[in-house]
Design a protein around this motif. Structure first.
Motif, mmCIF file in Angstrom:
data_model
loop_
_atom_site.group_PDB
_atom_site.id
_atom_site.type_symbol
_atom_site.label_atom_id
_atom_site.label_comp_id
_atom_site.label_asym_id
_atom_site.label_seq_id
_atom_site.Cartn_x
_atom_site.Cartn_y
_atom_site.Cartn_z
ATOM 1 N N TRP A 1 16.859 7.120 -12.881
ATOM 2 C CA TRP A 1 17.516 5.756 -13.693
ATOM 3 C C TRP A 1 17.446 4.746 -12.903
ATOM 4 O O TRP A 1 17.044 3.460 -13.414
ATOM 5 C CB TRP A 1 18.849 6.173 -14.260
ATOM 6 C CG TRP A 1 19.014 7.111 -15.517
ATOM 7 C CD1 TRP A 1 19.559 8.528 -15.545
ATOM 8 C CD2 TRP A 1 18.599 6.750 -16.741
ATOM 9 N NE1 TRP A 1 19.526 8.915 -16.607
ATOM 10 C CE2 TRP A 1 18.974 7.980 -17.721
ATOM 11 C CE3 TRP A 1 18.228 5.633 -17.411
ATOM 12 C CZ2 TRP A 1 18.528 7.906 -19.020
ATOM 13 C CZ3 TRP A 1 18.136 5.613 -18.780
ATOM 14 C CH2 TRP A 1 18.284 6.728 -19.442
ATOM 15 N N VAL A 2 17.834 4.820 -11.568
ATOM 16 C CA VAL A 2 17.752 3.476 -10.843
ATOM 17 C C VAL A 2 16.462 3.133 -10.324
ATOM 18 O O VAL A 2 16.076 1.907 -10.251
ATOM 19 C CB VAL A 2 18.958 3.775 -9.469
ATOM 20 C CG1 VAL A 2 18.660 2.617 -8.371
ATOM 21 C CG2 VAL A 2 20.051 4.049 -9.912
ATOM 22 N N LEU A 3 15.638 4.369 -9.655
ATOM 23 C CA LEU A 3 14.301 4.023 -9.243
ATOM 24 C C LEU A 3 13.258 4.362 -9.742
ATOM 25 O O LEU A 3 11.817 3.723 -9.576
ATOM 26 C CB LEU A 3 14.400 5.034 -7.771
ATOM 27 C CG LEU A 3 15.309 4.550 -6.856
ATOM 28 C CD1 LEU A 3 15.210 5.656 -5.771
ATOM 29 C CD2 LEU A 3 15.416 3.088 -6.251
ATOM 30 N N GLY A 4 13.195 5.223 -11.115
ATOM 31 C CA GLY A 4 12.067 5.495 -11.660
ATOM 32 C C GLY A 4 11.466 4.235 -12.294
ATOM 33 O O GLY A 4 10.076 4.481 -12.541
ATOM 34 N N ARG A 5 11.815 2.963 -12.413
ATOM 35 C CA ARG A 5 10.867 2.132 -12.843
ATOM 36 C C ARG A 5 10.614 1.198 -11.846
ATOM 37 O O ARG A 5 10.155 -0.071 -12.258
ATOM 38 C CB ARG A 5 11.602 1.350 -14.299
ATOM 39 C CG ARG A 5 11.556 2.371 -15.386
ATOM 40 C CD ARG A 5 12.191 1.614 -16.710
ATOM 41 N NE ARG A 5 12.085 2.381 -17.847
ATOM 42 C CZ ARG A 5 11.377 2.553 -18.498
ATOM 43 N NH1 ARG A 5 10.111 2.071 -18.250
ATOM 44 N NH2 ARG A 5 11.430 3.453 -19.532
ATOM 45 N N ARG A 6 10.999 1.349 -10.477
ATOM 46 C CA ARG A 6 10.967 0.113 -9.429
ATOM 47 C C ARG A 6 9.754 0.305 -9.078
ATOM 48 O O ARG A 6 9.340 1.360 -8.561
ATOM 49 C CB ARG A 6 12.156 0.563 -8.451
ATOM 50 C CG ARG A 6 12.056 -0.497 -7.368
ATOM 51 C CD ARG A 6 13.029 -0.092 -6.230
ATOM 52 N NE ARG A 6 12.862 -0.950 -5.103
ATOM 53 C CZ ARG A 6 13.739 -0.718 -4.029
ATOM 54 N NH1 ARG A 6 14.748 0.118 -4.019
ATOM 55 N NH2 ARG A 6 13.478 -1.561 -2.843
ATOM 56 N N SER A 7 9.026 -0.703 -8.984
ATOM 57 C CA SER A 7 7.475 -0.630 -8.472
ATOM 58 C C SER A 7 7.688 -0.203 -6.965
ATOM 59 O O SER A 7 8.468 -0.639 -6.104
ATOM 60 C CB SER A 7 6.945 -2.015 -8.381
ATOM 61 O OG SER A 7 5.572 -2.232 -7.915
ATOM 62 N N ALA A 8 6.427 0.354 -6.503
ATOM 63 C CA ALA A 8 6.293 0.928 -5.160
ATOM 64 C C ALA A 8 5.222 0.174 -4.416
ATOM 65 O O ALA A 8 4.953 0.428 -3.310
ATOM 66 C CB ALA A 8 6.045 2.539 -4.998
ATOM 67 N N ALA A 9 4.633 -0.652 -5.230
ATOM 68 C CA ALA A 9 3.370 -1.277 -4.664
ATOM 69 C C ALA A 9 3.567 -2.900 -4.974
ATOM 70 O O ALA A 9 4.339 -3.332 -5.673
ATOM 71 C CB ALA A 9 2.297 -0.918 -5.357
ATOM 72 N N GLN B 1 0.783 -1.349 -0.058
ATOM 73 C CA GLN B 1 -0.033 -0.093 0.031
ATOM 74 C C GLN B 1 0.833 1.286 -0.062
ATOM 75 O O GLN B 1 1.700 1.414 0.964
ATOM 76 C CB GLN B 1 -1.157 0.029 1.102
ATOM 77 C CG GLN B 1 -2.032 1.272 1.193
ATOM 78 C CD GLN B 1 -2.778 1.141 2.443
ATOM 79 O OE1 GLN B 1 -2.159 1.623 3.524
ATOM 80 N NE2 GLN B 1 -3.960 1.157 2.162
ATOM 81 N N THR B 2 0.649 2.056 -0.962
ATOM 82 C CA THR B 2 1.369 3.546 -1.085
ATOM 83 C C THR B 2 0.669 4.600 -0.455
ATOM 84 O O THR B 2 -0.727 4.451 -0.132
ATOM 85 C CB THR B 2 1.640 3.749 -2.546
ATOM 86 O OG1 THR B 2 0.458 4.225 -3.316
ATOM 87 C CG2 THR B 2 2.287 2.662 -3.076
ATOM 88 N N LEU B 3 1.108 5.700 -0.127
ATOM 89 C CA LEU B 3 0.513 6.759 0.416
ATOM 90 C C LEU B 3 -0.687 7.262 -0.423
ATOM 91 O O LEU B 3 -1.826 7.333 0.188
ATOM 92 C CB LEU B 3 1.603 8.048 0.564
ATOM 93 C CG LEU B 3 1.044 9.272 1.490
ATOM 94 C CD1 LEU B 3 0.685 8.789 2.702
ATOM 95 C CD2 LEU B 3 2.322 10.148 1.427
ATOM 96 N N PHE B 4 -0.584 7.140 -1.604
ATOM 97 C CA PHE B 4 -1.796 7.431 -2.667
ATOM 98 C C PHE B 4 -2.843 6.424 -2.292
ATOM 99 O O PHE B 4 -4.060 7.029 -2.228
ATOM 100 C CB PHE B 4 -1.265 7.524 -4.001
ATOM 101 C CG PHE B 4 -2.309 7.985 -5.105
ATOM 102 C CD1 PHE B 4 -2.315 9.411 -5.205
ATOM 103 C CD2 PHE B 4 -3.008 7.036 -5.608
ATOM 104 C CE1 PHE B 4 -3.139 9.936 -6.194
ATOM 105 C CE2 PHE B 4 -4.048 7.550 -6.473
ATOM 106 C CZ PHE B 4 -4.318 8.953 -6.786
ATOM 107 N N GLU B 5 -2.768 5.280 -2.331
ATOM 108 C CA GLU B 5 -3.926 4.467 -2.206
ATOM 109 C C GLU B 5 -4.541 4.507 -0.784
ATOM 110 O O GLU B 5 -5.648 3.951 -0.503
ATOM 111 C CB GLU B 5 -3.456 2.950 -2.543
ATOM 112 C CG GLU B 5 -3.459 2.570 -4.052
ATOM 113 C CD GLU B 5 -2.366 3.172 -4.820
ATOM 114 O OE1 GLU B 5 -2.388 3.365 -6.144
ATOM 115 O OE2 GLU B 5 -1.166 3.425 -4.232
ATOM 116 N N ALA B 6 -3.450 4.627 0.047
ATOM 117 C CA ALA B 6 -3.881 4.743 1.672
ATOM 118 C C ALA B 6 -5.204 5.657 2.012
ATOM 119 O O ALA B 6 -5.724 5.428 2.858
ATOM 120 C CB ALA B 6 -2.703 4.786 2.543
#
Length: 250
Positions: A242-250, A179-184
């Motif tokens: 470049w490192v995190l921009g495609r890393r899933s946060a959910a 759960q991300t802050l947006f979904e919370a």
């Protein structure tokens, strides 16, 4: 030390805004909230067609759900990215997705503004247990507010008052798990002010301990970032992206 290396040097020289100074808000398009773009207009049309009923409030709830479904949560770092670009990429950080929600609101004629909060970097440690040294000391957060009728409603209470959300959820947002802050926002109380605390003490919904400073309210997130800068300086945003921009946060 981390903040000195990664954050804009001039941000620390800016005076804090008066937290009590209420910005008027606006429906005007900005570089970030480019609501005249066809992608934002399409999302507005879809939100109107899926809203449970007519009205500004149901429209915002529908837009929030559509953004959650269509824009994948990642650890993107550019808070000044336009809403239309976030929609085109179909991925974005919580900040970028909140900007999309604001853009849809303005496109519908709903005034928005943001409250600037300086959040302790430790709030994000659970997301980056092996990269704590790279997490900035503080993070600038643009927390939206919407003019609904005669009142300003913070995004934390878009679904229900904080007290009701706290009563309906077993625990507050911990910044862990899927759960991300947006979904919370749809299911639990995100309480930056300790308003869910009572005579028996503070609850698990209280996040006021991680708020370093209230930067005040601004008519747009563009104005907030112009006054206080983004969390990371441009080279760090590019490298980190470049490192995190495609890393899933959910």
């Amino acid at each position: 030390m981390t903040s000195i290396v990664l954050t804009p040097w001039w941000r620390h020289r800016r005076p804090a805004a008066d937290p009590a100074d209420g910005a008027a808000g606006s429906v005007a398009p900005t570089a970030i909230l480019d609501w005249r773009h066809e992608r934002v207009q399409r999302l507005l049309a879809d939100a109107r067609s899926t809203a449970s009923q007519a009205g500004d409030h149901p429209l915002l709830l529908a837009a929030h759900r559509l953004i959650s479904d269509r824009v994948h949560a990642v650890y993107a770092l550019d808070d000044a990215q336009s809403a239309s670009l976030t929609l085109a990429r179909r991925r974005g950080s919580c900040s970028q997705r909140l900007a999309v929600l604001e853009a849809v609101a303005r496109a519908a004629g709903i005034p928005t503004r943001v409250r600037g909060l300086l959040i302790d970097g430790s709030f994000w440690y659970p997301r980056f247990p092996r990269l704590r040294r790279l997490v900035p000391d503080t993070v600038v957060l643009a927390w939206p507010e919407f003019r609904l009728g005669r009142e300003w409603v913070g995004v934390s209470e878009l679904y229900a008052p904080l007290g009701a959300l706290a009563g309906a959820s077993p625990a507050g947002f911990t910044n862990t798990g899927s759960q991300t802050l947006f979904e919370a926002l749809a299911s639990t109380a995100v309480d930056w002010d300790g308003s869910t605390c009572g005579a028996d003490g503070c609850s698990s919904f209280d996040l006021s301990a991680v708020v370093r400073r209230d930067l005040g309210r601004f008519s747009s997130r563009d104005e907030l970032f112009a006054a206080h800068g983004q969390t990371l300086c441009p080279p760090a945003r590019i490298a980190g992206g470049w490192v995190l921009g495609r890393r899933s946060a959910a």
